[in-house]
Design a protein around this motif. Structure first.
Motif, PDB file in Angstrom:
ATOM      1  N   LEU A  71      48.057  33.871  49.378  1.00 50.58           N
ATOM      2  CA  LEU A  71      48.233  33.178  47.384  1.00 50.58           C
ATOM      3  C   LEU A  71      46.548  33.345  47.144  1.00 50.58           C
ATOM      4  O   LEU A  71      46.345  33.661  45.561  1.00 50.58           O
ATOM      5  CB  LEU A  71      49.042  32.132  47.829  1.00 50.58           C
ATOM      6  N   GLY A  72      45.890  32.789  47.340  1.00 48.49           N
ATOM      7  CA  GLY A  72      44.041  33.076  47.347  1.00 48.49           C
ATOM      8  C   GLY A  72      43.736  34.197  47.239  1.00 48.49           C
ATOM      9  O   GLY A  72      42.648  33.646  46.012  1.00 48.49           O
ATOM     10  N   PHE A  73      43.828  35.237  47.941  1.00 46.49           N
ATOM     11  CA  PHE A  73      43.492  36.184  47.959  1.00 46.49           C
ATOM     12  C   PHE A  73      44.490  36.882  46.910  1.00 46.49           C
ATOM     13  O   PHE A  73      43.397  37.949  45.635  1.00 46.49           O
ATOM     14  CB  PHE A  73      43.903  37.064  49.121  1.00 46.49           C
ATOM     15  N   VAL A  74      45.286  37.036  46.512  1.00 47.38           N
ATOM     16  CA  VAL A  74      45.593  37.391  45.061  1.00 47.38           C
ATOM     17  C   VAL A  74      45.139  36.190  43.636  1.00 47.38           C
ATOM     18  O   VAL A  74      44.657  37.235  42.650  1.00 47.38           O
ATOM     19  CB  VAL A  74      47.941  37.443  44.926  1.00 47.38           C
ATOM     20  N   VAL A  75      44.982  35.236  43.774  1.00 49.58           N
ATOM     21  CA  VAL A  75      44.786  34.875  42.419  1.00 49.58           C
ATOM     22  C   VAL A  75      42.673  35.250  42.559  1.00 49.58           C
ATOM     23  O   VAL A  75      42.327  35.769  41.411  1.00 49.58           O
ATOM     24  CB  VAL A  75      44.739  33.538  42.907  1.00 49.58           C
ATOM     25  N   ILE A  76      42.598  35.183  43.324  1.00 52.71           N
ATOM     26  CA  ILE A  76      40.640  35.557  43.464  1.00 52.71           C
ATOM     27  C   ILE A  76      40.573  36.613  43.169  1.00 52.71           C
ATOM     28  O   ILE A  76      39.987  37.656  41.830  1.00 52.71           O
ATOM     29  CB  ILE A  76      40.331  34.550  44.235  1.00 52.71           C
ATOM     30  N   TYR A  77      41.922  37.625  43.327  1.00 54.15           N
ATOM     31  CA  TYR A  77      41.232  39.084  42.841  1.00 54.15           C
ATOM     32  C   TYR A  77      42.120  39.262  42.025  1.00 54.15           C
ATOM     33  O   TYR A  77      41.288  39.982  40.634  1.00 54.15           O
ATOM     34  CB  TYR A  77      42.539  40.014  43.707  1.00 54.15           C
ATOM     35  N   ILE A  78      42.952  38.404  41.171  1.00 58.17           N
ATOM     36  CA  ILE A  78      43.148  38.537  40.162  1.00 58.17           C
ATOM     37  C   ILE A  78      42.516  38.408  38.762  1.00 58.17           C
ATOM     38  O   ILE A  78      41.823  38.679  37.598  1.00 58.17           O
ATOM     39  CB  ILE A  78      44.794  38.426  39.003  1.00 58.17           C
ATOM     40  N   PHE A  79      41.893  37.228  39.651  1.00 58.19           N
ATOM     41  CA  PHE A  79      40.702  35.974  37.683  1.00 58.19           C
ATOM     42  C   PHE A  79      39.531  37.038  38.540  1.00 58.19           C
ATOM     43  O   PHE A  79      39.324  37.177  36.739  1.00 58.19           O
ATOM     44  CB  PHE A  79      40.095  34.750  39.109  1.00 58.19           C
ATOM     45  N   LEU A  80      39.328  37.923  39.119  1.00 57.72           N
ATOM     46  CA  LEU A  80      38.209  38.597  39.332  1.00 57.72           C
ATOM     47  C   LEU A  80      38.680  39.700  38.293  1.00 57.72           C
ATOM     48  O   LEU A  80      37.261  40.165  37.333  1.00 57.72           O
ATOM     49  CB  LEU A  80      37.295  39.045  40.498  1.00 57.72           C
ATOM     50  N   GLN A  81      39.196  40.467  38.837  1.00 61.39           N
ATOM     51  CA  GLN A  81      39.933  41.190  37.841  1.00 61.39           C
ATOM     52  C   GLN A  81      39.907  41.154  36.241  1.00 61.39           C
ATOM     53  O   GLN A  81      39.475  41.819  35.599  1.00 61.39           O
ATOM     54  CB  GLN A  81      40.730  42.188  38.372  1.00 61.39           C
ATOM     55  N   THR A  82      40.740  39.918  35.730  1.00 61.12           N
ATOM     56  CA  THR A  82      41.357  39.555  33.958  1.00 61.12           C
ATOM     57  C   THR A  82      40.045  39.359  34.104  1.00 61.12           C
ATOM     58  O   THR A  82      40.123  39.739  32.631  1.00 61.12           O
ATOM     59  CB  THR A  82      41.810  38.287  34.626  1.00 61.12           C
ATOM     60  N   PHE A  83      38.445  39.028  34.199  1.00 63.23           N
ATOM     61  CA  PHE A  83      37.207  38.825  33.607  1.00 63.23           C
ATOM     62  C   PHE A  83      36.535  39.542  33.936  1.00 63.23           C
ATOM     63  O   PHE A  83      34.886  39.705  33.524  1.00 63.23           O
ATOM     64  CB  PHE A  83      36.812  37.536  33.081  1.00 63.23           C
ATOM     65  N   ALA A  84      36.777  41.021  34.844  1.00 63.94           N
ATOM     66  CA  ALA A  84      35.933  41.593  34.935  1.00 63.94           C
ATOM     67  C   ALA A  84      34.342  41.203  35.674  1.00 63.94           C
ATOM     68  O   ALA A  84      33.599  41.489  35.453  1.00 63.94           O
ATOM     69  CB  ALA A  84      35.467  42.195  33.442  1.00 63.94           C
ATOM     70  N   ILE A  85      34.524  40.818  36.667  1.00 67.56           N
ATOM     71  CA  ILE A  85      33.611  39.955  37.425  1.00 67.56           C
ATOM     72  C   ILE A  85      33.927  41.521  38.290  1.00 67.56           C
ATOM     73  O   ILE A  85      34.356  41.094  39.469  1.00 67.56           O
ATOM     74  CB  ILE A  85      34.233  38.576  37.766  1.00 67.56           C
ATOM     75  N   PRO A  86      31.831  41.065  39.035  1.00 66.46           N
ATOM     76  CA  PRO A  86      31.947  42.278  40.159  1.00 66.46           C
ATOM     77  C   PRO A  86      32.239  41.336  41.342  1.00 66.46           C
ATOM     78  O   PRO A  86      32.381  40.388  41.555  1.00 66.46           O
ATOM     79  CB  PRO A  86      30.565  42.524  39.805  1.00 66.46           C
ATOM     80  N   GLY A  87      32.662  42.050  42.021  1.00 65.73           N
ATOM     81  CA  GLY A  87      32.818  41.668  43.439  1.00 65.73           C
ATOM     82  C   GLY A  87      33.986  41.857  44.224  1.00 65.73           C
ATOM     83  O   GLY A  87      34.719  42.160  45.127  1.00 65.73           O
ATOM     84  N   SER A  88      35.413  42.683  43.345  1.00 64.38           N
ATOM     85  CA  SER A  88      36.386  43.052  44.017  1.00 64.38           C
ATOM     86  C   SER A  88      36.792  43.764  44.571  1.00 64.38           C
ATOM     87  O   SER A  88      37.507  43.834  45.093  1.00 64.38           O
ATOM     88  CB  SER A  88      37.541  43.715  42.251  1.00 64.38           C
ATOM     89  N   ILE A  89      35.071  44.834  44.852  1.00 67.14           N
ATOM     90  CA  ILE A  89      35.418  45.812  45.854  1.00 67.14           C
ATOM     91  C   ILE A  89      35.229  44.889  47.406  1.00 67.14           C
ATOM     92  O   ILE A  89      36.121  45.451  48.152  1.00 67.14           O
ATOM     93  CB  ILE A  89      33.995  46.453  45.405  1.00 67.14           C
ATOM     94  N   PHE A  90      34.270  44.466  47.305  1.00 63.19           N
ATOM     95  CA  PHE A  90      34.550  43.258  48.340  1.00 63.19           C
ATOM     96  C   PHE A  90      35.808  42.637  48.789  1.00 63.19           C
ATOM     97  O   PHE A  90      36.055  42.500  50.289  1.00 63.19           O
ATOM     98  CB  PHE A  90      33.203  42.096  48.514  1.00 63.19           C
ATOM     99  N   LEU A  91      36.759  42.372  48.115  1.00 57.62           N
ATOM    100  CA  LEU A  91      37.923  41.635  48.442  1.00 57.62           C
ATOM    101  C   LEU A  91      39.242  42.907  48.671  1.00 57.62           C
ATOM    102  O   LEU A  91      39.803  42.473  49.977  1.00 57.62           O
ATOM    103  CB  LEU A  91      38.907  41.298  47.120  1.00 57.62           C
ATOM    104  N   SER A  92      39.061  44.194  48.563  1.00 58.15           N
ATOM    105  CA  SER A  92      38.938  45.461  48.520  1.00 58.15           C
ATOM    106  C   SER A  92      38.710  45.717  50.347  1.00 58.15           C
ATOM    107  O   SER A  92      40.580  45.727  50.862  1.00 58.15           O
ATOM    108  CB  SER A  92      39.312  46.670  47.934  1.00 58.15           C
ATOM    109  N   ILE A  93      38.282  45.635  50.938  1.00 60.67           N
ATOM    110  CA  ILE A  93      37.699  45.563  51.862  1.00 60.67           C
ATOM    111  C   ILE A  93      38.246  44.600  52.915  1.00 60.67           C
ATOM    112  O   ILE A  93      38.616  44.644  53.898  1.00 60.67           O
ATOM    113  CB  ILE A  93      35.768  45.992  51.773  1.00 60.67           C
ATOM    114  N   LEU A  94      37.779  43.351  52.085  1.00 61.39           N
ATOM    115  CA  LEU A  94      38.073  42.060  53.150  1.00 61.39           C
ATOM    116  C   LEU A  94      39.748  42.104  53.603  1.00 61.39           C
ATOM    117  O   LEU A  94      40.493  41.894  54.117  1.00 61.39           O
ATOM    118  CB  LEU A  94      37.882  40.685  52.387  1.00 61.39           C
ATOM    119  N   SER A  95      40.980  42.618  52.924  1.00 58.56           N
ATOM    120  CA  SER A  95      42.147  43.059  52.902  1.00 58.56           C
ATOM    121  C   SER A  95      42.202  43.458  53.576  1.00 58.56           C
ATOM    122  O   SER A  95      43.497  43.390  54.320  1.00 58.56           O
ATOM    123  CB  SER A  95      42.515  43.229  51.103  1.00 58.56           C
TER     124      SER A  95
END
Length: 154
Positions: free
Chosen positions: A48-72
């Motif tokens: 749930l934490g992963f999903v919430v953080i990833y959606i938050f980063l994507q929603t506000f266009a904050i860079p860093g979702s690529i690292f979450l993709s790798i972490l997943s």
């Protein structure tokens, strides 16, 4: 984000000592083993934490979702990781669009009306080949208004 912070389990003092950048291969393997054991113990919170953080980063266009993709790929089995990344990317991008559509459009038109007129003029200028223009803007590493302004000033 506050929910994610408060719902995660508290670290024990011995776990805090392990959370540092690994300096050797053995430290990395020990860190990986500890992370996987902790993740399996608290799978729901991590998921749930992963999903919430990833959606938050994507929603506000904050860079860093690529690292979450790798972490997943590290945390979850490949099919689940692929599903989560695709789901979170599409939901976050949809929320970003809706947020801008509902709020951002009015703000941009209110605070930057001249710039909006320039953008509209640029789009109207390329109306005949709009798909090619959008693809070009997407793959070029510079902003179109900045580059056209630069070219006109030269």
């Amino acid at each position: 984000m506050a929910f994610v912070y408060w719902s995660f389990p508290k670290l024990r003092p011995e776990d805090k000592a392990r959370i540092k950048l690994p300096e050797t291969w053995n430290m990395l393997k020990a860190w990986e083993e500890h992370c996987l054991i902790t993740m399996m113990k608290y799978f729901t919170q991590v998921l749930l934490g992963f999903v919430v953080i990833y959606i938050f980063l994507q929603t506000f266009a904050i860079p860093g979702s690529i690292f979450l993709s790798i972490l997943s790929g590290f945390l979850f089995p490949f099919p689940l990781a692929l599903f989560l990344v695709c789901l979170c990317s599409s939901v976050g991008a949809s929320f970003c669009y809706l947020l801008f559509y509902l709020v951002g459009r009015r703000l941009v038109r209110h605070y930057m009306p001249d710039r909006v007129d320039q953008w509209c003029e640029q789009v109207n200028h390329h109306r005949d080949n709009l798909l090619s223009y959008i693809i070009f803007l997407r793959i070029t590493p510079f902003l179109p208004i900045g580059s056209s302004t630069f070219l006109h000033q030269s």
